[in-house]
Design an enzyme around this catalytic site. Sequence first.
Site, PDB file in Angstrom:
ATOM      1  N   GLY A   1       0.729  -1.320  -0.201  1.00 41.43           N
ATOM      2  CA  GLY A   1       0.195   0.157   0.034  1.00 41.43           C
ATOM      3  C   GLY A   1       0.887   1.399   0.068  1.00 41.43           C
ATOM      4  N   TYR A   2       0.196   2.460   0.209  1.00 42.19           N
ATOM      5  CA  TYR A   2       0.768   3.730  -0.225  1.00 42.19           C
ATOM      6  C   TYR A   2       1.957   3.934   1.094  1.00 42.19           C
ATOM      7  CZ  TYR A   2       1.183   8.855   0.058  1.00 42.19           C
ATOM      8  OH  TYR A   2       1.509  10.124   0.214  1.00 42.19           O
TER       9      TYR A   2
ATOM     10  N   ASP B   1       0.367  -8.738   2.074  1.00 44.10           N
ATOM     11  CA  ASP B   1      -0.870  -7.746   1.531  1.00 44.10           C
ATOM     12  C   ASP B   1      -1.940  -8.825   0.944  1.00 44.10           C
ATOM     13  OD1 ASP B   1      -2.210  -5.654   0.015  1.00 44.10           O
ATOM     14  OD2 ASP B   1      -0.702  -4.624   1.027  1.00 44.10           O
TER      15      ASP B   1
ATOM     16  N   PHE C   1       0.432  -2.206   8.789  1.00 38.50           N
ATOM     17  CA  PHE C   1      -0.112  -1.064   8.180  1.00 38.50           C
ATOM     18  C   PHE C   1      -1.645  -1.602   7.435  1.00 38.50           C
ATOM     19  CE2 PHE C   1       4.287   0.063   7.210  1.00 38.50           C
ATOM     20  CZ  PHE C   1       4.276   1.282   7.546  1.00 38.50           C
TER      21      PHE C   1
ATOM     22  N   SER D   1      -3.673   6.720  13.958  1.00 41.05           N
ATOM     23  CA  SER D   1      -4.103   7.899  13.203  1.00 41.05           C
ATOM     24  C   SER D   1      -4.566   9.091  14.011  1.00 41.05           C
ATOM     25  CB  SER D   1      -5.259   7.681  12.287  1.00 41.05           C
ATOM     26  OG  SER D   1      -5.753   9.067  11.705  1.00 41.05           O
TER      27      SER D   1
ATOM     28  N   TYR E   1     -14.085   3.979  10.837  1.00 37.62           N
ATOM     29  CA  TYR E   1     -12.893   3.950  10.749  1.00 37.62           C
ATOM     30  C   TYR E   1     -12.118   4.427  11.754  1.00 37.62           C
ATOM     31  CZ  TYR E   1      -8.234   5.319   9.203  1.00 37.62           C
ATOM     32  OH  TYR E   1      -6.622   5.675   9.009  1.00 37.62           O
TER      33      TYR E   1
ATOM     34  N   LYS F   1      -9.361   2.511  15.156  1.00 35.76           N
ATOM     35  CA  LYS F   1      -8.181   2.880  15.531  1.00 35.76           C
ATOM     36  C   LYS F   1      -8.129   3.186  17.015  1.00 35.76           C
ATOM     37  CE  LYS F   1      -6.097   3.041  11.360  1.00 35.76           C
ATOM     38  NZ  LYS F   1      -5.452   2.067  10.982  1.00 35.76           N
TER      39      LYS F   1
ATOM     40  N   PHE G   1      -0.737  12.350  11.021  1.00 28.43           N
ATOM     41  CA  PHE G   1      -1.440  13.286  10.607  1.00 28.43           C
ATOM     42  C   PHE G   1      -1.944  13.154   9.128  1.00 28.43           C
ATOM     43  CE2 PHE G   1      -2.390  15.866  14.428  1.00 28.43           C
ATOM     44  CZ  PHE G   1      -1.812  15.091  15.430  1.00 28.43           C
TER      45      PHE G   1
ATOM     46  N   ARG H   1      -5.058  21.471   7.738  1.00 32.00           N
ATOM     47  CA  ARG H   1      -4.378  20.081   8.203  1.00 32.00           C
ATOM     48  C   ARG H   1      -2.891  20.179   8.320  1.00 32.00           C
ATOM     49  NH1 ARG H   1      -8.791  19.960   8.962  1.00 32.00           N
ATOM     50  NH2 ARG H   1     -10.524  18.597   8.086  1.00 32.00           N
TER      51      ARG H   1
ATOM     52  N   ARG I   1     -18.277  19.282   4.688  1.00 29.71           N
ATOM     53  CA  ARG I   1     -18.413  17.829   4.581  1.00 29.71           C
ATOM     54  C   ARG I   1     -18.598  17.490   5.975  1.00 29.71           C
ATOM     55  NH1 ARG I   1     -13.660  14.596   1.748  1.00 29.71           N
ATOM     56  NH2 ARG I   1     -12.711  15.552   3.478  1.00 29.71           N
TER      57      ARG I   1
HETATM   58  N1  LIG Z   1      -3.084   7.418   4.283  1.00 26.25           N
HETATM   59  C1  LIG Z   1      -3.737   7.986   5.222  1.00 26.25           C
HETATM   60  O1  LIG Z   1      -3.953   9.413   5.188  1.00 26.25           O
HETATM   61  C2  LIG Z   1      -3.538   7.414   6.574  1.00 26.25           C
HETATM   62  C3  LIG Z   1      -3.620   8.277   7.873  1.00 26.25           C
HETATM   63  C4  LIG Z   1      -3.709   7.940   8.926  1.00 26.25           C
HETATM   64  C5  LIG Z   1      -3.643   6.785   9.350  1.00 26.25           C
HETATM   65  N2  LIG Z   1      -3.407   5.569   8.124  1.00 26.25           N
HETATM   66  C6  LIG Z   1      -3.249   4.234   8.169  1.00 26.25           C
HETATM   67  O2  LIG Z   1      -2.269   3.827   7.738  1.00 26.25           O
HETATM   68  C7  LIG Z   1      -2.200   2.481   7.140  1.00 26.25           C
HETATM   69  C8  LIG Z   1      -1.883   2.365   5.874  1.00 26.25           C
HETATM   70  O3  LIG Z   1      -2.677   3.122   4.984  1.00 26.25           O
HETATM   71  P1  LIG Z   1      -2.309   3.569   3.605  1.00 26.25           P
HETATM   72  O4  LIG Z   1      -2.591   5.120   3.554  1.00 26.25           O
HETATM   73  O5  LIG Z   1      -0.791   3.057   3.121  1.00 26.25           O
HETATM   74  O6  LIG Z   1      -3.414   2.693   3.004  1.00 26.25           O
HETATM   75  P2  LIG Z   1      -3.516   1.526   1.722  1.00 26.25           P
HETATM   76  O7  LIG Z   1      -4.839   1.127   1.553  1.00 26.25           O
HETATM   77  O8  LIG Z   1      -2.489   2.164   0.750  1.00 26.25           O
HETATM   78  O9  LIG Z   1      -2.476   0.337   2.292  1.00 26.25           O
HETATM   79  C9  LIG Z   1      -3.168  -0.601   3.191  1.00 26.25           C
HETATM   80  C10 LIG Z   1      -2.747  -1.953   2.447  1.00 26.25           C
HETATM   81  O10 LIG Z   1      -3.222  -2.994   3.405  1.00 26.25           O
HETATM   82  C11 LIG Z   1      -3.955  -3.911   2.370  1.00 26.25           C
HETATM   83  N3  LIG Z   1      -4.805  -4.979   3.128  1.00 26.25           N
HETATM   84  C12 LIG Z   1      -5.860  -4.297   3.523  1.00 26.25           C
HETATM   85  N4  LIG Z   1      -6.604  -5.222   4.356  1.00 26.25           N
HETATM   86  C13 LIG Z   1      -5.827  -6.250   4.649  1.00 26.25           C
HETATM   87  C14 LIG Z   1      -6.032  -7.672   4.936  1.00 26.25           C
HETATM   88  N5  LIG Z   1      -7.245  -7.882   5.668  1.00 26.25           N
HETATM   89  N6  LIG Z   1      -4.902  -8.517   4.699  1.00 26.25           N
HETATM   90  C15 LIG Z   1      -3.895  -8.143   4.091  1.00 26.25           C
HETATM   91  N7  LIG Z   1      -3.773  -6.994   3.487  1.00 26.25           N
HETATM   92  C16 LIG Z   1      -4.821  -5.981   3.561  1.00 26.25           C
HETATM   93  C17 LIG Z   1      -4.139  -3.136   1.321  1.00 26.25           C
HETATM   94  O11 LIG Z   1      -4.385  -4.142   0.077  1.00 26.25           O
HETATM   95  C18 LIG Z   1      -3.339  -2.294   0.935  1.00 26.25           C
HETATM   96  O12 LIG Z   1      -2.066  -2.487   0.217  1.00 26.25           O
HETATM   97  C19 LIG Z   1      -3.671   1.933   7.491  1.00 26.25           C
HETATM   98  O13 LIG Z   1      -3.838   1.193   8.450  1.00 26.25           O
HETATM   99  C20 LIG Z   1      -4.413   3.453   7.567  1.00 26.25           C
HETATM  100  O14 LIG Z   1      -5.629   3.290   8.445  1.00 26.25           O
HETATM  101  C21 LIG Z   1      -3.393   5.929   7.066  1.00 26.25           C
END
Ligand SMILES: NC(=O)c1ccc[n+]([C@@H]2O[C@H](COP(=O)([O-])OP(=O)(O)OC[C@H]3O[C@@H](n4cnc5c(N)ncnc54)[C@H](O)[C@@H]3O)[C@@H](O)[C@H]2O)c1
Length: 339
Positions: free
Chosen positions: A10-11, A31, A80, A124, A148, A152, A177, A230, A292
Amino acid sequence: MRVLVSGGAGYIGSHTVIRLVEAGHDVVVVDDFSNAKPTVVGRLEALTGTSVPVHSFDLTDVDKTEHLFANETIDAVIHFAGFKAVGESVAKPLDYYQNNLDSTFSLLRAMRRHDVRTLVFSSSATVYGAEPRLPMTEDLPTSATNPYGWTKVMIEQVLTDVAASDDRLRIAALRYFNPVGAHVSGDIGEDPSGIPNNLMPFVAQVAVGRREKLSVFGDDYDTPDGTGVRDYIHVDDLAAGHVAALDRISAGTTPMSIWNLGTGQGVSVLEVIKAFERASGRPIPYEIAPRRAGDIAASYADPSRANSELGWYATKTIDDMCADTWRWQSKNPNGYPDA
Ligand SMILES: NC(=O)c1ccc[n+]([C@@H]2O[C@H](COP(=O)([O-])OP(=O)(O)OC[C@H]3O[C@@H](n4cnc5c(N)ncnc54)[C@H](O)[C@@H]3O)[C@@H](O)[C@H]2O)c1
């Protein structure tokens, strides 16, 4: 250390894989690709010059998670994996509670069985709820405004209780953040499926011509220009924060730690638009739309605990964040290819 990165395709996970390898760690990814494209893996291998083993399954599957821990050497976990879209969580609360909580339970049980004691969890700033005092410090009470966010809050509580039950554990919850930006190569970045929920990928898609214009949700907030404020943090700074937290907890004696990862600076929507226009050299057409539901006026961190305890600081400016996002978006106008 050999670090299991859940959600590593993921990201934020993908950027953290790069930082971990650069810091000398070995990485194993799990993943299920529910929100990622497999093509990210080849790019990670090209950027790091190393092979990145990937296990493709859903972590809520207890047996598969157990099998993974039985067959891989794992010293620490960065977790993640989870669903993260606020609006979707309101529409599908059970999916969110089930995926985010069960994946965490699977991991914690497998860690206990296989004596893995070090865990860094993606939390988060959303855990500060509807009306946080600013800047947000880690000792504020937690709550949430949507399912969501509640996942957390709940997972932090689970981790706190589990850590209290075994003083050999080393657990950290990192409260992010607003992560934005992309790797400086422009080869990995944020690739939302469908309409982006977050500002920066939406702005980037307008700049590249995928969307006509941006909606700015509310210009009558109690902020300097009326638009939401933000604390945007470059994803590479965030990734470095994970490595710092991992190093710190594994060398320390504290079972449970919580750190904010933010810059401490608030930036408004209109300031992001201006910065992106500078970075891309393109105009970003926008219209003002109603507020929103659930959005708060301003959110920014007090990052001083992470600064002093981790020796970690956010280094990149909003101009860096926009320049790197633009490099990624212009090199990959449609995100990652399917194959
Ligand atoms: N991006 C944001 O703005 C942000 C902010 C605060 C917290 N977060 C947290 O950070 C973490 C990562 O965020 P991100 O932006 O990289 O999200 P993302 O969706 O890009 O990455 C999450 C990854 O987890 C995988 N995934 C989801 N459920 C799964 C499961 N049950 N088993 C295996 N893989 C699974 C998805 O395929 C994805 O690749 C998340 O927990 C998110 O809640 C993100």
